[in-house]
Write a protein that holds these residues in place. Structure first.
Motif, PDB file in Angstrom:
ATOM      1  N   ALA A  50       0.912  -1.219   0.023  1.00  0.00           N
ATOM      2  CA  ALA A  50       0.025  -0.033  -0.076  1.00  0.00           C
ATOM      3  C   ALA A  50       0.984   1.330  -0.130  1.00  0.00           C
ATOM      4  O   ALA A  50       0.557   2.195  -0.599  1.00  0.00           O
ATOM      5  N   VAL A  51       1.965   1.241   0.692  1.00  0.00           N
ATOM      6  CA  VAL A  51       2.780   2.465   0.852  1.00  0.00           C
ATOM      7  C   VAL A  51       4.021   2.760   0.043  1.00  0.00           C
ATOM      8  O   VAL A  51       4.625   3.722  -0.192  1.00  0.00           O
ATOM      9  N   ALA A  52       4.673   1.452  -0.407  1.00  0.00           N
ATOM     10  CA  ALA A  52       5.915   1.503  -0.919  1.00  0.00           C
ATOM     11  C   ALA A  52       5.881   2.310  -2.438  1.00  0.00           C
ATOM     12  O   ALA A  52       6.778   3.104  -2.369  1.00  0.00           O
ATOM     13  N   PRO A  53       4.783   2.199  -3.071  1.00  0.00           N
ATOM     14  CA  PRO A  53       5.016   3.012  -4.396  1.00  0.00           C
ATOM     15  C   PRO A  53       4.801   4.491  -4.117  1.00  0.00           C
ATOM     16  O   PRO A  53       5.304   5.464  -4.914  1.00  0.00           O
ATOM     17  N   ARG A  54       4.247   4.929  -3.012  1.00  0.00           N
ATOM     18  CA  ARG A  54       4.296   6.203  -2.825  1.00  0.00           C
ATOM     19  C   ARG A  54       5.477   6.924  -2.032  1.00  0.00           C
ATOM     20  O   ARG A  54       5.842   8.118  -2.096  1.00  0.00           O
ATOM     21  N   LEU A  55       6.341   6.145  -1.406  1.00  0.00           N
ATOM     22  CA  LEU A  55       7.405   6.517  -0.678  1.00  0.00           C
ATOM     23  C   LEU A  55       8.779   6.378  -1.355  1.00  0.00           C
ATOM     24  O   LEU A  55       9.523   6.656  -1.029  1.00  0.00           O
ATOM     25  N   ASN A  56       8.919   5.243  -2.148  1.00  0.00           N
ATOM     26  CA  ASN A  56       9.886   4.975  -2.844  1.00  0.00           C
ATOM     27  C   ASN A  56      11.127   4.637  -1.864  1.00  0.00           C
ATOM     28  O   ASN A  56      12.264   5.222  -1.804  1.00  0.00           O
ATOM     29  N   ALA A  57      10.862   3.959  -0.928  1.00  0.00           N
ATOM     30  CA  ALA A  57      11.699   3.348   0.163  1.00  0.00           C
ATOM     31  C   ALA A  57      12.320   2.261   0.134  1.00  0.00           C
ATOM     32  O   ALA A  57      13.062   1.900   1.202  1.00  0.00           O
ATOM     33  N   THR A  58      12.011   1.362  -0.726  1.00  0.00           N
ATOM     34  CA  THR A  58      12.629   0.016  -0.891  1.00  0.00           C
ATOM     35  C   THR A  58      13.885  -0.107  -1.991  1.00  0.00           C
ATOM     36  O   THR A  58      13.421   0.491  -3.061  1.00  0.00           O
ATOM     37  N   ALA A  59      15.032  -0.666  -1.628  1.00  0.00           N
ATOM     38  CA  ALA A  59      16.144  -0.739  -2.468  1.00  0.00           C
ATOM     39  C   ALA A  59      15.971  -1.811  -3.519  1.00  0.00           C
ATOM     40  O   ALA A  59      16.559  -2.084  -4.639  1.00  0.00           O
ATOM     41  N   ALA A  60      15.184  -2.713  -3.342  1.00  0.00           N
ATOM     42  CA  ALA A  60      14.929  -3.783  -4.240  1.00  0.00           C
ATOM     43  C   ALA A  60      13.301  -4.494  -4.006  1.00  0.00           C
ATOM     44  O   ALA A  60      12.680  -3.989  -3.112  1.00  0.00           O
ATOM     45  N   GLU A  61      13.123  -5.239  -4.858  1.00  0.00           N
ATOM     46  CA  GLU A  61      11.761  -5.908  -4.787  1.00  0.00           C
ATOM     47  C   GLU A  61      11.551  -6.723  -3.281  1.00  0.00           C
ATOM     48  O   GLU A  61      12.750  -7.034  -2.850  1.00  0.00           O
ATOM     49  N   PRO A  62      10.700  -6.705  -2.775  1.00  0.00           N
ATOM     50  CA  PRO A  62      10.371  -7.559  -1.677  1.00  0.00           C
ATOM     51  C   PRO A  62      10.791  -8.922  -1.700  1.00  0.00           C
ATOM     52  O   PRO A  62      10.722  -9.294  -2.850  1.00  0.00           O
ATOM     53  N   PHE A  63      11.295  -9.782  -0.803  1.00  0.00           N
ATOM     54  CA  PHE A  63      11.462 -11.107  -0.805  1.00  0.00           C
ATOM     55  C   PHE A  63      10.284 -11.777  -0.888  1.00  0.00           C
ATOM     56  O   PHE A  63       9.241 -11.437  -0.329  1.00  0.00           O
ATOM     57  N   GLU A  64      10.184 -13.000  -1.560  1.00  0.00           N
ATOM     58  CA  GLU A  64       9.289 -13.854  -1.812  1.00  0.00           C
ATOM     59  C   GLU A  64       8.610 -14.275  -0.605  1.00  0.00           C
ATOM     60  O   GLU A  64       7.222 -14.546  -0.394  1.00  0.00           O
ATOM     61  N   LYS A  65       9.202 -14.515   0.595  1.00  0.00           N
ATOM     62  CA  LYS A  65       8.801 -14.905   1.650  1.00  0.00           C
ATOM     63  C   LYS A  65       9.851 -14.146   2.723  1.00  0.00           C
ATOM     64  O   LYS A  65      10.746 -13.784   2.261  1.00  0.00           O
ATOM     65  N   PRO A  66       9.506 -14.155   4.065  1.00  0.00           N
ATOM     66  CA  PRO A  66      10.374 -13.704   4.887  1.00  0.00           C
ATOM     67  C   PRO A  66      11.574 -14.328   4.975  1.00  0.00           C
ATOM     68  O   PRO A  66      11.704 -15.794   4.780  1.00  0.00           O
ATOM     69  N   LEU A  67      12.693 -13.961   5.085  1.00  0.00           N
ATOM     70  CA  LEU A  67      14.284 -14.713   5.239  1.00  0.00           C
ATOM     71  C   LEU A  67      14.157 -15.366   6.725  1.00  0.00           C
ATOM     72  O   LEU A  67      13.369 -15.288   7.459  1.00  0.00           O
ATOM     73  N   GLU A  68      14.961 -16.378   6.553  1.00  0.00           N
ATOM     74  CA  GLU A  68      14.947 -17.382   7.707  1.00  0.00           C
ATOM     75  C   GLU A  68      15.317 -16.622   9.055  1.00  0.00           C
ATOM     76  O   GLU A  68      15.981 -15.812   9.160  1.00  0.00           O
ATOM     77  N   HIS A  69      14.453 -17.015   9.909  1.00  0.00           N
ATOM     78  CA  HIS A  69      14.607 -16.356  11.104  1.00  0.00           C
ATOM     79  C   HIS A  69      14.298 -17.359  12.370  1.00  0.00           C
ATOM     80  O   HIS A  69      13.617 -18.547  11.931  1.00  0.00           O
ATOM     81  N   ASN A  70      14.534 -17.058  13.590  1.00  0.00           N
ATOM     82  CA  ASN A  70      14.181 -18.222  14.819  1.00  0.00           C
ATOM     83  C   ASN A  70      12.751 -17.680  15.066  1.00  0.00           C
ATOM     84  O   ASN A  70      12.555 -16.771  15.800  1.00  0.00           O
ATOM     85  N   ALA A  71      11.849 -18.711  14.925  1.00  0.00           N
ATOM     86  CA  ALA A  71      10.332 -18.232  15.397  1.00  0.00           C
ATOM     87  C   ALA A  71      10.166 -18.371  16.524  1.00  0.00           C
ATOM     88  O   ALA A  71       9.011 -17.490  17.085  1.00  0.00           O
ATOM     89  N   ASP A  72      11.130 -18.653  17.604  1.00  0.00           N
ATOM     90  CA  ASP A  72      10.884 -18.776  18.761  1.00  0.00           C
ATOM     91  C   ASP A  72      11.659 -17.620  19.489  1.00  0.00           C
ATOM     92  O   ASP A  72      11.741 -17.495  20.944  1.00  0.00           O
ATOM     93  N   GLY A  73      12.195 -16.512  18.905  1.00  0.00           N
ATOM     94  CA  GLY A  73      12.835 -15.580  19.369  1.00  0.00           C
ATOM     95  C   GLY A  73      11.900 -14.747  19.945  1.00  0.00           C
ATOM     96  O   GLY A  73      10.802 -14.747  19.611  1.00  0.00           O
ATOM     97  N   PRO A  74      12.498 -13.741  20.828  1.00  0.00           N
ATOM     98  CA  PRO A  74      11.442 -12.797  21.506  1.00  0.00           C
ATOM     99  C   PRO A  74      10.870 -12.040  20.514  1.00  0.00           C
ATOM    100  O   PRO A  74       9.638 -11.531  20.938  1.00  0.00           O
ATOM    101  N   PHE A  75      11.419 -11.656  19.265  1.00  0.00           N
ATOM    102  CA  PHE A  75      10.397 -11.063  18.117  1.00  0.00           C
ATOM    103  C   PHE A  75       9.991 -11.838  17.154  1.00  0.00           C
ATOM    104  O   PHE A  75      10.034 -11.714  15.947  1.00  0.00           O
ATOM    105  N   GLY A  76       9.954 -13.375  17.317  1.00  0.00           N
ATOM    106  CA  GLY A  76       9.443 -14.206  16.340  1.00  0.00           C
ATOM    107  C   GLY A  76       8.474 -14.111  15.446  1.00  0.00           C
ATOM    108  O   GLY A  76       7.193 -13.692  15.952  1.00  0.00           O
ATOM    109  N   GLY A  77       8.605 -13.749  14.253  1.00  0.00           N
ATOM    110  CA  GLY A  77       7.688 -13.693  13.130  1.00  0.00           C
ATOM    111  C   GLY A  77       7.484 -12.113  13.098  1.00  0.00           C
ATOM    112  O   GLY A  77       6.566 -11.751  12.110  1.00  0.00           O
ATOM    113  N   VAL A  78       8.004 -11.043  13.723  1.00  0.00           N
ATOM    114  CA  VAL A  78       7.700  -9.853  13.549  1.00  0.00           C
ATOM    115  C   VAL A  78       8.556  -9.118  12.345  1.00  0.00           C
ATOM    116  O   VAL A  78       9.466  -9.330  11.943  1.00  0.00           O
ATOM    117  N   PRO A  79       7.544  -8.520  11.308  1.00  0.00           N
ATOM    118  CA  PRO A  79       8.268  -8.306   9.967  1.00  0.00           C
ATOM    119  C   PRO A  79       9.152  -6.853  10.353  1.00  0.00           C
ATOM    120  O   PRO A  79       9.137  -6.241  11.280  1.00  0.00           O
TER     121      PRO A  79
END
Length: 489
Positions: A50-79
């Motif tokens: 919704a906002v990326a085209p209006r802000l031009n704030a991304t340096a590349a296309e978003p990843f197809e899915k979130p990069l690998e991360h520890n789902a059990d971490g204190p911020f598990g799953g936070v974008p």
């Protein structure tokens, strides 16, 4: 660019519900089972679209899915989003805002230590954000990407050099994003976009394995957030020693995450609103700082007018040389990796001028610059024997219009550096000394733009600053403010 999902209802979580949460709130919702990480990601992707085209704030296309991360971490799953500078991701091209990296960017086979810690904390990286070329600007309008726009007024700057990260966090696309700071590059965009921006103490967050320090010790890594509690909790996750470091700081007496919850004891607070450079300070900005000073006095702190004895002519000379030395070595290193030669076809005019200036510097020149840094640091250390906190504006003005800080302008290195520091006079001191500083969104200009107010302390005083920041967040809350470009609309 990102038109996959329109904002509105997303199964499990509405986009407006997502955009209104900070990182800690989202993590709690996932842990409680109220929403799943997958549902959060769908809402986040819709918000980004919704906002990326209006802000031009991304340096590349978003990843197809979130990069690998520890789902059990204190911020598990936070974008999350990663600024395309310094902190790099294994197998993902980095461009540093520069054509010098070549058409495909530069790809490393390993994560930096900070990226590994972001993953371990559970942050789900969605996209890389824009940076000015080599980070040498208080604005984000590189030729390689074009203008990143401020969500409060898209005709104005998002700041720099972490402008892309700040724009996305302020607009509700992600609740937190990576940022770094060599002269104010966390705090300036935080101030311009209505965010919390903490620059940690030198050595608090590792630059391993690529470097022991960056920008001759002036630069540090961290993030921009919407709340003080997010800054505190994330610092717990990414701070800490790595074998081989140049600096090893003492462990904090208690977790940083506990600091915003408590009111600090009465502090000695110095207030300064006049530019050390002699440049203009917008009356709205000075008034915002004065208002915060009154609030702090009402909260029981001892507040008075005072400033360190800063020799600006010496200070700016040291910065001419330190920044030019950094540009010379950075451009040389990138050129060696990309195989492209530095020149007007690969570098913006002011970066090229800084590179050429830096190549002419001698060991004596750099020794003199470091001697100035020592004298300045000693003075600030003396000042902090009398005062716990120095309260200043974050920047001299609210976010300026796009184009005011054009890095491709026909200016020599000294003229360009002086132009930058005349507009953002208050942040670079704490890069030179290595001390922590915190920008809070405590003011609003007469035109509706956010105004950042800076709190700076002595070395290793992040806990105190976070406690004071939490106290101010309760006294002057900003959570309900929304920019014109907002994912939740």
């Amino acid at each position: 660019m990102c038109g996959r999902v329109a904002p509105g209802n997303v199964a499990g979580m509405r986009v407006d519900e997502y955009a209104a949460q900070d990182a800690t709130g989202i993590a709690e919702l996932i842990r409680s089972g109220e929403v799943s990480a997958a549902e959060v990601y769908e809402a986040a992707r819709a918000a980004l679209d919704a906002v990326a085209p209006r802000l031009n704030a991304t340096a590349a296309e978003p990843f197809e899915k979130p990069l690998e991360h520890n789902a059990d971490g204190p911020f598990g799953g936070v974008p999350f989003a990663v600024k395309d500078l310094v902190c790099h991701i294994a197998g993902v091209p980095t461009r540093m805002g520069s054509r010098l990296t070549g058409p495909d960017g530069l790809t490393f086979g390993y994560d930096t230590e900070l990226m590994a810690r972001f993953r371990a904390a559970g942050l789900a990286t969605m996209v890389q954000t824009t940076s000015p070329e080599m980070g040498f600007n208080a604005n984000t309008e590189p030729l390689i990407h074009g203008s990143t726009r401020n969500p409060w007024n898209p005709g104005h700057s998002a700041g720099g050099s972490s402008g892309g990260s700040a724009a996305l966090v302020a607009a509700g696309a992600v609740p937190v994003a990576h940022a770094n700071d060599g002269g104010g590059s966390i705090r300036i965009p935080a101030g311009y976009n209505g965010l919390v921006g903490l620059k940690p103490t030198r050595g608090r967050v590792s630059l391993a394995p690529d470097a022991q320090e960056a920008l001759y010790g002036f630069a540090c890594e961290f993030a921009v957030t919407r709340t003080v509690r997010d800054a505190a909790a994330l610092l717990d996750q990414v701070a800490g020693w790595v074998p081989g470091e140049k600096y090893r700081l003492p462990e904090p007496p208690r977790p940083f995450a506990t600091e915003p919850e408590r009111d600090p004891a009465a502090l000695r607070i110095a207030v300064h609103t006049e530019s050390w450079a002699g440049s203009e300070v917008d009356p709205d900005v000075a008034a915002a700082v004065d208002s915060v000073a009154d609030t702090l006095a009402d909260l029981g702190h001892r507040v008075e007018r005072a400033t360190p004895a800063l020799d600006w002519a010496e200070f700016i000379l040291a910065n001419f040389r330190i920044w030019a030395g950094f540009l010379a070595e950075s451009v040389h290193g990138v050129s060696q990796l990309s195989g492209l030669a530095p020149g007007p076809d690969t570098l913006e005019a002011t970066v090229l001028a800084g590179y050429e200036y830096g190549r002419r510097l001698t060991a004596v020149d750099m020794g003199e610059a470091l001697a100035i840094a020592n004298r300045t640091s000693r003075e600030l250390g003396r000042f902090h024997q009398e005062y716990d906190v120095l309260l200043t504006p974050t920047a001299n003005t609210p976010a300026p219009p796009l184009g005011v800080l054009d890095a491709n302008a026909d200016l020599d290195h000294e003229a360009w550096t002086r132009k930058l520091f005349d507009i953002v006079t208050f942040t670079p001191l704490f890069n030179l000394t290595g001390a922590p500083a915190l920008s809070l969104p405590l003011g609003v200009s007469s035109t509706g733009l956010p105004i950042g107010v800076q709190l700076a302390g002595d070395l290793c005083s992040e806990g105190m600053l976070l406690a004071l920041g939490g106290q101010l967040e309760r006294a002057v809350p900003w959570a309900g403010r929304r920019p014109g470009v907002w994912a939740g609309v």
